[in-house]
Design a protein around this motif. Structure first.
Motif, PDB file in Angstrom:
ATOM      1  N   VAL A 256       0.840  -1.197   0.000  1.00 36.84           N
ATOM      2  CA  VAL A 256       0.000   0.000   0.000  1.00 36.84           C
ATOM      3  C   VAL A 256       0.877   1.249   0.000  1.00 36.84           C
ATOM      4  N   LYS A 257       1.916   1.232   0.786  1.00 40.53           N
ATOM      5  CA  LYS A 257       2.826   2.376   0.858  1.00 40.53           C
ATOM      6  C   LYS A 257       3.492   2.632  -0.496  1.00 40.53           C
ATOM      7  N   ALA A 258       3.921   1.569  -1.151  1.00 41.71           N
ATOM      8  CA  ALA A 258       4.585   1.718  -2.452  1.00 41.71           C
ATOM      9  C   ALA A 258       3.640   2.300  -3.493  1.00 41.71           C
ATOM     10  N   VAL A 259       2.394   1.819  -3.533  1.00 41.32           N
ATOM     11  CA  VAL A 259       1.422   2.336  -4.493  1.00 41.32           C
ATOM     12  C   VAL A 259       1.076   3.785  -4.157  1.00 41.32           C
ATOM     13  N   ALA A 260       0.973   4.096  -2.880  1.00 35.84           N
ATOM     14  CA  ALA A 260       0.663   5.464  -2.465  1.00 35.84           C
ATOM     15  C   ALA A 260       1.770   6.423  -2.885  1.00 35.84           C
ATOM     16  N   GLU A 261       2.995   5.999  -2.753  1.00 40.61           N
ATOM     17  CA  GLU A 261       4.122   6.844  -3.162  1.00 40.61           C
ATOM     18  C   GLU A 261       4.089   7.075  -4.667  1.00 40.61           C
ATOM     19  N   ARG A 262       3.693   6.073  -5.407  1.00 35.78           N
ATOM     20  CA  ARG A 262       3.609   6.211  -6.864  1.00 35.78           C
ATOM     21  C   ARG A 262       2.524   7.219  -7.253  1.00 35.78           C
ATOM     22  N   HIS A 263       1.443   7.244  -6.483  1.00 37.74           N
ATOM     23  CA  HIS A 263       0.357   8.180  -6.762  1.00 37.74           C
ATOM     24  C   HIS A 263       0.513   9.497  -6.002  1.00 37.74           C
ATOM     25  N   ASN A 264       1.572   9.586  -5.214  1.00 33.60           N
ATOM     26  CA  ASN A 264       1.827  10.797  -4.423  1.00 33.60           C
ATOM     27  C   ASN A 264       0.631  11.149  -3.534  1.00 33.60           C
ATOM     28  N   CYS A 265       0.174  10.151  -2.803  1.00 32.52           N
ATOM     29  CA  CYS A 265      -0.965  10.358  -1.908  1.00 32.52           C
ATOM     30  C   CYS A 265      -0.773   9.533  -0.641  1.00 32.52           C
ATOM     31  N   PRO A 266      -1.533   9.804   0.406  1.00 33.35           N
ATOM     32  CA  PRO A 266      -1.418   9.020   1.642  1.00 33.35           C
ATOM     33  C   PRO A 266      -1.875   7.570   1.456  1.00 33.35           C
ATOM     34  N   MET A 267      -1.371   6.697   2.301  1.00 31.04           N
ATOM     35  CA  MET A 267      -1.725   5.285   2.232  1.00 31.04           C
ATOM     36  C   MET A 267      -3.229   5.070   2.375  1.00 31.04           C
ATOM     37  N   ALA A 268      -3.853   5.853   3.235  1.00 27.94           N
ATOM     38  CA  ALA A 268      -5.284   5.662   3.484  1.00 27.94           C
ATOM     39  C   ALA A 268      -6.102   5.815   2.206  1.00 27.94           C
ATOM     40  N   GLN A 269      -5.714   6.739   1.351  1.00 27.92           N
ATOM     41  CA  GLN A 269      -6.451   6.930   0.101  1.00 27.92           C
ATOM     42  C   GLN A 269      -6.423   5.663  -0.746  1.00 27.92           C
TER      43      GLN A 269
END
Length: 326
Positions: A256-269
């Motif tokens: 989740v953290k890796a995908v969030a970083e790719r989308h430049n958004c928080p993990m919760a999103q």
């Protein structure tokens, strides 16, 4: 805010439901907000267009319903979808629990009084009652609908065979049917994909999953020491659900953290977006204790996960024992 039908019913609910377990009395649990701190969150939900509020009689032993009822008292009732649940013990009395006809009739009157309303839009079984004949429970629920105290019926975590048996009995007897299921479902607990979710899609039952962030684990709230927030440290349900599988769950959280970083958004999103986009899901139930937490939930509705994202998020998952039914 987008509004969708709950299952095959004509009831329109917002694509996010506000879970109200967080509101009530801190004496019930240290992470629960009192009325003064709950009201701004409920008000913000209304501003965002959220019309669906999910509580239960057991939350703060009725105080959650009282806080919610007072906070919504000045809002037009027809614009609200109020959901509550029953089953869990409300006192030491042996009849003040379960799904007997006696307890169902007494519970709905208590919830109506605490919520300050003449009817409950969605009345849900919090869990399955192994000590009461299912026919007794369903007949009593049907009576509540027929007399107008309840508009629609729903259920929460149970085995798929139990839910299908209930639906079959309701159809056989011409009783009011369940229109929704509230299962435990998130990226680190996906066992409902085996039976319950396909059943709900097949039968036209709306799905409103609880704990989409896995009590904050998928929002990165579990620290390096494994303890995380105050709620994570004191919520016994969270410990029971996720502590035994921490090593496995942390791999999912890392994805989740890796995908969030790719989308430049928080993990919760990302975690919210994954749940909201799964087949058959109507509206995730979000838990909010700070106003800023609404940002991730609302933004998740417009976050488009790619096939690569979804594959990466789902890859670390491994089957685990059923959790949340009791």
């Amino acid at each position: 805010m987008e509004y969708v039908n709950l299952g095959r019913s004509g009831l329109k609910i917002s694509r996010l439901a506000l879970g109200c377990m967080t509101f009530g009395s801190p004496s019930w649990a240290p992470w629960v907000l009192d009325e003064e701190n709950s009201r701004p969150i409920i008000a913000r939900a209304l501003e965002l267009g959220i019309n669906f509020f999910d509580t239960a009689d057991m939350y703060s032993l009725g105080a959650s319903e009282e806080v919610l009822g007072r906070a919504l008292a000045d809002h037009p009732r027809h614009k609200l979808v109020l959901a509550s649940k029953l089953y869990n013990p409300m006192s030491q009395d042996p009849n003040d629990r379960g799904l007997s006809r006696k307890h169902i009739f007494e519970s709905v009157d208590g919830s109506l009084r605490r919520l300050g309303t003449d009817y409950i839009d969605l009345y849900q079984l919090h869990r399955f009652d192994y000590e009461t004949p299912l026919e007794e429970t369903l007949d009593a629920l049907n009576d509540l609908v027929r007399v107008g105290k309840v508009r629609y019926l729903g259920a929460s975590s149970m085995h798929a065979w139990q839910f299908m048996k209930a639906l079959g009995l309701q159809r056989q007897h011409g009783w009011a049917q369940f229109i929704s299921m509230q299962p435990h479902y998130n990226l680190i607990y996906r066992e409902e994909e085996r039976e319950m979710l396909p059943l709900c899609r097949s039968e036209g039952v709306g799905v409103i999953p609880w704990s989409p962030l896995a009590r904050g684990v998928l929002a990165g709230k579990r620290g390096e020491d494994g303890k995380g927030s105050t709620r994570a440290q004191t919520d016994r349900t969270a410990t029971a659900l996720y502590e035994a599988t921490k090593a496995q769950d942390d791999q999912v959280a890392a994805a989740v953290k890796a995908v969030a970083e790719r989308h430049n958004c928080p993990m919760a999103q990302v975690a919210y977006a994954w749940v909201a986009s799964r087949p058959g899901i109507t509206a995730p139930i979000i838990g909010v204790s700070r106003l800023t937490q609404f940002d991730d939930a609302v933004a998740a509705l417009s976050l488009k996960l790619t096939d690569q994202d979804i594959a990466e998020l789902e890859a670390p998952y491994r089957p685990k024992p059923v959790a949340g039914h009791q």
